[in-house]
Every structure is written in structure tokens, then in C-alpha cells.
Design a protein around this motif. Structure first.
Motif, short mmCIF file in Angstrom:
data_model
loop_
_atom_site.label_atom_id
_atom_site.label_comp_id
_atom_site.label_asym_id
_atom_site.label_seq_id
_atom_site.Cartn_x
_atom_site.Cartn_y
_atom_site.Cartn_z
N UNK A 206 0.83 -1.18 0.00
CA UNK A 206 0.00 0.00 0.00
C UNK A 206 0.88 1.25 0.00
N UNK A 207 0.55 2.22 -0.83
CA UNK A 207 1.31 3.45 -0.93
C UNK A 207 0.79 4.45 0.09
N UNK A 208 1.70 5.01 0.86
CA UNK A 208 1.34 6.03 1.83
C UNK A 208 1.08 7.34 1.10
N UNK A 209 0.18 8.21 1.63
CA UNK A 209 -0.13 9.46 0.95
C UNK A 209 1.09 10.36 0.75
N UNK A 210 2.10 10.27 1.61
CA UNK A 210 3.27 11.13 1.49
C UNK A 210 4.40 10.48 0.69
N UNK A 211 4.22 9.23 0.28
CA UNK A 211 5.28 8.53 -0.45
C UNK A 211 5.45 9.11 -1.85
N UNK A 212 6.70 9.27 -2.27
CA UNK A 212 6.98 9.83 -3.58
C UNK A 212 7.13 8.69 -4.58
N UNK A 213 6.19 8.59 -5.50
CA UNK A 213 6.18 7.47 -6.42
C UNK A 213 6.49 7.86 -7.86
N UNK A 214 6.56 9.15 -8.15
CA UNK A 214 6.85 9.57 -9.51
C UNK A 214 8.05 10.50 -9.53
N UNK A 215 8.66 10.58 -10.69
CA UNK A 215 9.81 11.47 -10.89
C UNK A 215 9.42 12.91 -10.58
N UNK A 216 8.27 13.33 -11.07
CA UNK A 216 7.85 14.73 -10.84
C UNK A 216 7.60 15.02 -9.37
N UNK A 217 7.13 14.04 -8.59
CA UNK A 217 6.92 14.24 -7.15
C UNK A 217 8.26 14.48 -6.44
N UNK A 218 9.27 13.72 -6.79
CA UNK A 218 10.57 13.88 -6.16
C UNK A 218 11.18 15.23 -6.54
N UNK A 219 11.12 15.58 -7.81
CA UNK A 219 11.69 16.86 -8.24
C UNK A 219 10.95 18.02 -7.58
N UNK A 220 9.64 17.93 -7.44
CA UNK A 220 8.87 18.99 -6.79
C UNK A 220 9.27 19.12 -5.32
N UNK A 221 9.45 17.99 -4.64
CA UNK A 221 9.87 18.05 -3.24
C UNK A 221 11.26 18.67 -3.12
N UNK A 222 12.16 18.33 -4.04
CA UNK A 222 13.48 18.96 -4.05
C UNK A 222 13.36 20.47 -4.30
N UNK A 223 12.47 20.86 -5.21
CA UNK A 223 12.27 22.28 -5.51
C UNK A 223 11.79 23.03 -4.25
N UNK A 224 10.85 22.44 -3.54
CA UNK A 224 10.33 23.07 -2.34
C UNK A 224 11.40 23.26 -1.27
N UNK A 225 12.40 22.38 -1.26
CA UNK A 225 13.52 22.47 -0.30
C UNK A 225 14.70 23.24 -0.89
N UNK A 226 14.51 23.80 -2.08
CA UNK A 226 15.57 24.54 -2.78
C UNK A 226 16.81 23.70 -3.02
N UNK A 227 16.56 22.46 -3.37
CA UNK A 227 17.64 21.50 -3.68
C UNK A 227 17.43 20.95 -5.08
N UNK A 228 16.92 21.80 -5.96
CA UNK A 228 16.53 21.33 -7.29
C UNK A 228 17.48 21.78 -8.39
#
Length: 114
Positions: free
Chosen positions: A1-23
């Protein structure tokens, strides 16, 4: 089962990096990796701190790998490559370069901490 906060796509990971200014996108050139600042990094200047693999459900050409890397000057960013024969780095020896970058895998909680 996938958790709601789990990053399962490339765009989700890149967006999370962007939000942390690590993109910062590390792009490989004949002089080494660069993030567009005019500085070039060699394998010994970098470490891979997290690796994400994404596999296309219906098309093998959708399979990719994202490397989150930290440079010796503290810059954090990523590099994306397609798997194997579908690699999108024909002009430089991406695989030859990336295998020389040391791996220091970090937990996601540390990577995305405040």
C-alpha cells in the motif's frame, strides 16, 4: 500500500526537491557536471546521497533513475537518466562518469529535513 506522502513519480521527487531549494539540475558536459554557475564538478567533488528508480508500467522507455547529489561546496541537486539502451546522454560518457561518483546514501527524512 502506498502512503499518501510517499513519492512514487519522478515529478513528485523533483517537486519536493524544488520546495527544499535543492533542485539544481546537474548536467554532464565534457568538462564535468555543472549546475549552470560556471563551476564544473568531477566525480571526486560529488557524492550520491539518494537514488530513486522509476519504472514505466507499459513502456520500458519510461524507466528512469534520479540521482540526488551533493557537491563538496554544499550544492545539492539531481541528475536524471533513462535506463540502459534508452539513456539520454549520447554525447558524453554519462555511465562512465556516474559510476565514479561515491555513494553516501541518506535517509529521506534527513534529505528533506528543514
Amino acid at each position: 500500500m502506498i502512503k499518501p506522502t510517499e513519492m512514487t513519480t519522478l515529478s513528485q521527487v523533483i517537486e519536493k526537491l524544488r520546495l527544499k531549494r535543492r533542485d539544481n539540475e546537474f548536467i554532464l558536459t565534457p568538462q564535468g557536471f555543472t549546475i549552470g554557475t560556471g563551476k564544473f564538478y568531477q566525480p571526486q567533488d560529488l557524492k550520491i546521497i539518494k537514488t530513486y528508480r522509476f519504472e514505466g508500467e507499459s513502456d520500458p522507455s519510461d524507466s528512469s533513475i534520479l540521482y540526488v547529489m551533493e557537491a563538496n561546496d554544499g550544492s545539492v541537486g539531481y541528475s536524471v537518466d533513462a535506463y540502459g539502451a534508452f539513456s539520454n546522454h549520447d554525447d558524453v560518457d554519462y555511465n562512465g562518469f556516474i559510476v565514479k561518483v561515491p555513494i553516501e546514501e541518506r535517509e529521506e527524512q534527513l534529505l528533506f529535513a528543514e
